[in-house]
Design a protein around this motif. Structure first.
Motif, PDB file in Angstrom:
ATOM      1  N   GLN A 114       0.882  -1.172   0.000  1.00 55.96           N
ATOM      2  CA  GLN A 114       0.000   0.000   0.000  1.00 55.96           C
ATOM      3  C   GLN A 114       0.921   1.223   0.000  1.00 55.96           C
ATOM      4  N   ALA A 152       1.444   3.839   2.029  1.00 58.75           N
ATOM      5  CA  ALA A 152       2.145   4.381   3.194  1.00 58.75           C
ATOM      6  C   ALA A 152       3.427   3.595   3.493  1.00 58.75           C
ATOM      7  N   THR A 153       3.440   2.330   3.123  1.00 61.65           N
ATOM      8  CA  THR A 153       4.667   1.545   3.293  1.00 61.65           C
ATOM      9  C   THR A 153       5.331   1.298   1.944  1.00 61.65           C
ATOM     10  N   HIS A 179      -3.982   4.495   1.435  1.00 61.25           N
ATOM     11  CA  HIS A 179      -3.792   5.113   2.755  1.00 61.25           C
ATOM     12  C   HIS A 179      -3.630   6.634   2.667  1.00 61.25           C
ATOM     13  N   ASP A 193       1.582  -4.665   4.856  1.00 65.38           N
ATOM     14  CA  ASP A 193       0.488  -4.179   5.686  1.00 65.38           C
ATOM     15  C   ASP A 193       0.051  -5.324   6.590  1.00 65.38           C
ATOM     16  N   SER A 194      -0.132  -5.018   7.860  1.00 60.71           N
ATOM     17  CA  SER A 194      -0.360  -6.096   8.830  1.00 60.71           C
ATOM     18  C   SER A 194      -1.685  -6.828   8.626  1.00 60.71           C
ATOM     19  N   HIS A 195      -2.619  -6.217   7.889  1.00 57.88           N
ATOM     20  CA  HIS A 195      -3.904  -6.901   7.694  1.00 57.88           C
ATOM     21  C   HIS A 195      -3.966  -7.747   6.427  1.00 57.88           C
ATOM     22  N   ILE A 213      -6.857   5.372   9.766  1.00 58.83           N
ATOM     23  CA  ILE A 213      -5.454   5.687  10.025  1.00 58.83           C
ATOM     24  C   ILE A 213      -5.283   7.189  10.265  1.00 58.83           C
ATOM     25  N   ARG A 253      -8.652  -1.320  14.973  1.00 55.20           N
ATOM     26  CA  ARG A 253      -7.701  -0.835  15.990  1.00 55.20           C
ATOM     27  C   ARG A 253      -8.237   0.416  16.652  1.00 55.20           C
ATOM     28  N   ARG A 266      -4.511   7.127  17.697  1.00 56.32           N
ATOM     29  CA  ARG A 266      -4.511   6.717  16.286  1.00 56.32           C
ATOM     30  C   ARG A 266      -5.533   7.501  15.444  1.00 56.32           C
ATOM     31  N   ASP A 279       2.055   2.178  16.444  1.00 57.45           N
ATOM     32  CA  ASP A 279       1.467   3.526  16.416  1.00 57.45           C
ATOM     33  C   ASP A 279       2.051   4.385  17.542  1.00 57.45           C
ATOM     34  N   ARG A 299       6.492   9.383   4.952  1.00 59.28           N
ATOM     35  CA  ARG A 299       6.977   8.007   5.092  1.00 59.28           C
ATOM     36  C   ARG A 299       8.245   7.748   4.258  1.00 59.28           C
ATOM     37  N   SER A 307       0.661  -2.441  13.571  1.00 57.50           N
ATOM     38  CA  SER A 307       1.005  -2.240  12.157  1.00 57.50           C
ATOM     39  C   SER A 307       2.346  -2.855  11.788  1.00 57.50           C
ATOM     40  N   SER A 308       2.483  -3.126  10.481  1.00 57.80           N
ATOM     41  CA  SER A 308       3.722  -3.717   9.961  1.00 57.80           C
ATOM     42  C   SER A 308       4.761  -2.654   9.639  1.00 57.80           C
ATOM     43  N   ARG A 309       4.444  -1.384   9.842  1.00 57.69           N
ATOM     44  CA  ARG A 309       5.306  -0.302   9.343  1.00 57.69           C
ATOM     45  C   ARG A 309       6.759  -0.483   9.772  1.00 57.69           C
TER      46      ARG A 309
HETATM   47  C1  MIC Z   1      -2.461   0.217   9.982  1.00 58.06           C
HETATM   48  O1  MIC Z   1      -3.590  -0.230   9.948  1.00 58.06           O
HETATM   49  O2  MIC Z   1      -1.879   0.527  11.035  1.00 58.06           O
HETATM   50  C2  MIC Z   1      -1.718   0.419   8.682  1.00 58.06           C
HETATM   51  C3  MIC Z   1      -1.602   1.873   8.452  1.00 58.06           C
HETATM   52  O3  MIC Z   1      -2.459  -0.137   7.632  1.00 58.06           O
HETATM   53  C4  MIC Z   1      -0.358  -0.276   8.805  1.00 58.06           C
HETATM   54  C5  MIC Z   1       0.577   0.003   7.716  1.00 58.06           C
HETATM   55  C6  MIC Z   1       1.249   1.339   7.833  1.00 58.06           C
HETATM   56  O4  MIC Z   1       1.590   1.782   8.932  1.00 58.06           O
HETATM   57  O5  MIC Z   1       1.457   1.952   6.790  1.00 58.06           O
HETATM   58  C7  MIC Z   1      -0.437  -1.792   8.984  1.00 58.06           C
HETATM   59  O6  MIC Z   1      -1.421  -2.285   9.475  1.00 58.06           O
HETATM   60  O7  MIC Z   1       0.554  -2.482   8.706  1.00 58.06           O
END
Ligand code: MIC
Ligand code: SF4
Length: 641
Positions: A35, A37-38, A65, A119-121, A361, A379, A384, A482, A495, A535-537
């Motif tokens: 996505q 943002a990452t 995002h 992305d973590s989802h 987000i 979340r 957030r 976060d 980012r 998040s996976s960021r």
């Molecule tokens: C989130 O839900 O926190 C995000 C934004 O989708 C993140 C990815 C990010 O921080 O860009 C996620 O879930 O990995």
């Protein structure tokens, strides 16, 4: 012995390692997604690998995002991603086409395939029987280059569903129930398979809501069988040919089995500030609500939106409530429009936002001061939403509508009859918003467009034999990414600009941290259990790395974050005796010595030079991880190969 669904897919994709829980395995990855943002960072990392064309079966770059364009930054990054995608063989899903997980499920997900996403989802794909993982951008870049994805072989949990959900009780309530049972740490190290007779009563979008929120359990991923319901869904998407049947063997073994009787569930609500702070909606009856948001990758499918529209039809929302509705994809929005349901939504007084992550987000729609917000999202971490003192609650679309209509937390069962809504036999298929990459010949002439917001990748440092540095920040349990690297409309545009981003690092916990860390030059951070959940960021590792953080010592770590720390060349260590956490104070001078020998022995001693005490720390790195740390992270390590 028989195998679980996940074990079967792992076996089919195993590149190296043994399928023994706790051991490192490497998997071949069929599909990737990013996505925006990452993604910018992930593609910058991909470019450093010098590979002309992605080596996956399918890679998609989504823009979902950073869709608020308050300056040139996001627009520039989108142009960068579009051009890099065109050049390197990646499909580009334009802004407005929808949230990556919703669109991927509709148009690209294939049962039995592996998917990693920055992305973590990404585990949302488990709703269709994919083995889908959230990962850091660097790991996705490596997978696009044809490299394997390394994980610790997970344990297998099974949730056995019986019965059928009653009206106004939904898949979201199933997610909240499992969070109530397991907590935000309960899934760590496990793949959660959903099975039992009750599964047959759940549609693919409902299954995807459940696998989506498996992320909140800390699970490696979650998965459903691929059955006739999956086939029907794929058929309605014009993709029946992608269907394969998948189920676990009757004698498959699980490390834990949890039973949930769908008949007994009630509408649930997760209270601030954690998805596992779950109560019955009826317990919060009458609490004043200021804002309601419906959408996000958890609850933005056509079925969710049609139910919302049917419940809003002929009614207007309470004057004191602000309601936003973000459909998950262009497909969903166009079908709402053609069915007339969009008019029912508009007539109710709702604000319809674009098909994107939006408020989830903090990209707009932040609540009022101390506002109570009910959201269908996944979340509700502190801050957030963009409003520091807001109280964000997580609910189903049905409970969200009940609050929007009454202005208070209300059990949706009081809304009367649930209108019958059937799954369409065919979805409206229009892939024009997915731009195909250039052919290999044309790709040579494609110019990658870089805006001024793209700053050079920060220099990492190799982990030497000694680290002597102050403890610049001590934080508690369940620190999310976060907290470490906040997002939201004001910060997300940076980012790809780590120096600028660094001013906000740990802003939720202690706004003075960046200055203190810079002044210290090098430093060590101490955390409690489940450090780095959410998040996976990878920015939650890259930015501390830029600020000089050399090691993080915690009671335990979340899976994606610990991988991101190692990828960034930061040493993650855990307390052998969790109580030792209490003996350390912020500001103490710390020393880690004989690190290299300690990595081999599995134990490194921490000396607190201020108090004169020392503590044993555990580390259980694979040879690959040790080499990565000694090289200064994944990119530096890859350059040595
Ligand atoms: C989130 O839900 O926190 C995000 C934004 O989708 C993140 C990815 C990010 O921080 O860009 C996620 O879930 O990995
Ligand atoms: Fe987007 Fe929210 Fe889903 Fe993250 S959780 S992908 S921000 S909708």
């Amino acid at each position: 012995m028989g195998m679980t669904i996940a074990q079967k897919i792992i076996k089919n994709h195993l590149v190296s390692g043994e399928m023994i829980p706790g051991k490192e395995i490497a998997l071949r990855i069929d599909q990737t997604l990013t996505q925006d943002a990452t993604g910018t960072m992930a593609y910058l990392e991909f470019e450093t690998m010098g590979i002309e064309r992605v080596r996956t079966e399918l890679s998609v770059a989504y823009i979902d995002h950073n869709t608020l364009q308050c300056g040139f930054e996001n627009a520039d990054d989108h142009r960068y991603i579009q051009s890099v995608a065109k050049k390197h063989g990646i499909r580009f899903s334009r802004p407005g086409n929808g949230i990556c997980h919703q669109v991927h499920l509709e148009r690209f997900g294939v049962p039995g395939k592996t998917l990693i996403g920055s992305d973590s989802h990404t585990p949302t794909g488990g709703g269709i029987g994919m083995l889908a993982f959230g990962a850091g951008g660097m790991d996705v870049a490596v997978a696009m280059g044809g490299g394997a994805y390394y994980i610790t072989m997970p344990k297998m949990f099974k949730v056995n569903l019986t019965g059928k959900l009653r009206p106004f009780v939904t898949a979201k309530d199933v997610s909240l129930e499992i969070l109530r049972i397991l907590s935000v740490k309960g899934g760590v190290g496990a793949i959660i398979e959903w099975g039992g007779e009750g599964v047959k009563t759940l549609s693919v979008p409902e299954r995807a809501t459940i696998t989506n929120m498996g992320t909140e359990l800390g699970a490696t991923t979650s998965i459903f069988p691929s059955d006739e319901i999956t086939r029907e869904f794929l058929k309605a998407e014009g993709r029946e040919a992608d269907w394969v049947a998948l189920e676990s063997d009757a004698d498959a073994a699980y490390d834990r089995i949890i039973d949930i009787d769908l008949d007994t569930l009630e509408p649930l609500i997760a209270c601030p500030h954690s998805p596992d702070n779950v109560k019955k909606v009826s317990e919060l009856k009458g609490v004043k609500v200021d804002q309601v948001c419906i959408g996000s990758c958890t609850n933005s499918s056509l079925m969710d939106m049609l139910k919302v529209a049917a419940l809003l039809k002929g009614r207007t929302i309470d004057p004191s409530v602000s309601l936003s509705i973000s459909p998950g994809s262009k497909q969903v929005l166009s079908m709402l429009a053609s069915s007339g349901a969009l008019n029912d939504i508009l007539a109710s007084g709702a604000r319809v936002l674009e098909c994107a992550c939006g408020p989830c987000i903090g990209m707009g729609f932040s609540p009022n001061s101390a506002g109570v917000s009910l959201r269908t999202f996944n979340r509700n971490f502190l801050g957030r939403s963009g409003t520091a003192d807001a109280g964000v609650h997580l609910v189903s679309p049905e409970t969200a509508v009940a609050a929007a209509l009454t202005g208070t937390v209300t059990d949706p069962r009081l809304l009367g009859e649930m209108p019958e809504i059937a799954m369409p036999e065919a979805f409206r298929i229009d892939d024009t918003a997915v731009i195909l990459p250039a052919s290999p010949e044309e790709a040579k002439d494609v110019e990658v467009v870089r805006g001024p917001n793209i700053k050079p990748f920060p220099q990492s440092k190799a982990v030497g034999d000694t680290i002597e540095a102050p403890l610049t920040l001590k934080v508690g349990d369940n620190i999310t990414t976060d907290h470490i690297m906040p997002a939201g409309a004001k910060i997300l545009p940076y980012r790809s600009n780590i120096p600028h981003l660094s001013q906000f690092c740990f802003g939720v916990c202690d706004a003075s941290f960046p200055e203190r860390a810079k002044a210290a030059g090098e430093s060590i951070v101490v955390g409690g259990s489940n450090y780095g959940q959410g998040s996976s960021r990878e920015h939650a590792a890259l930015v501390p790395m830029y600020l000089g953080v050399r090691a993080v010592i915690a009671k335990s770590f979340a899976r994606i974050h610990v991988a991101n720390l190692i990828n960034a060349g930061i040493l993650p260590l855990t307390f052998k005796n969790p109580d030792d956490y209490d003996a350390l104070s912020q500001g103490d001078a710390l020393a880690l010595k004989s690190i290299h020998a300690g990595m081999d022995a599995g134990e490194i001693v921490l000396e607190d030079l201020t108090t004169g005490k020392s503590f044993p720390l555990a580390c259980d790195f694979t040879e690959r991880q040790k080499d990565m740390l000694k090289a200064g992270g994944l990119l530096a390590y890859t350059a040595t190969l």
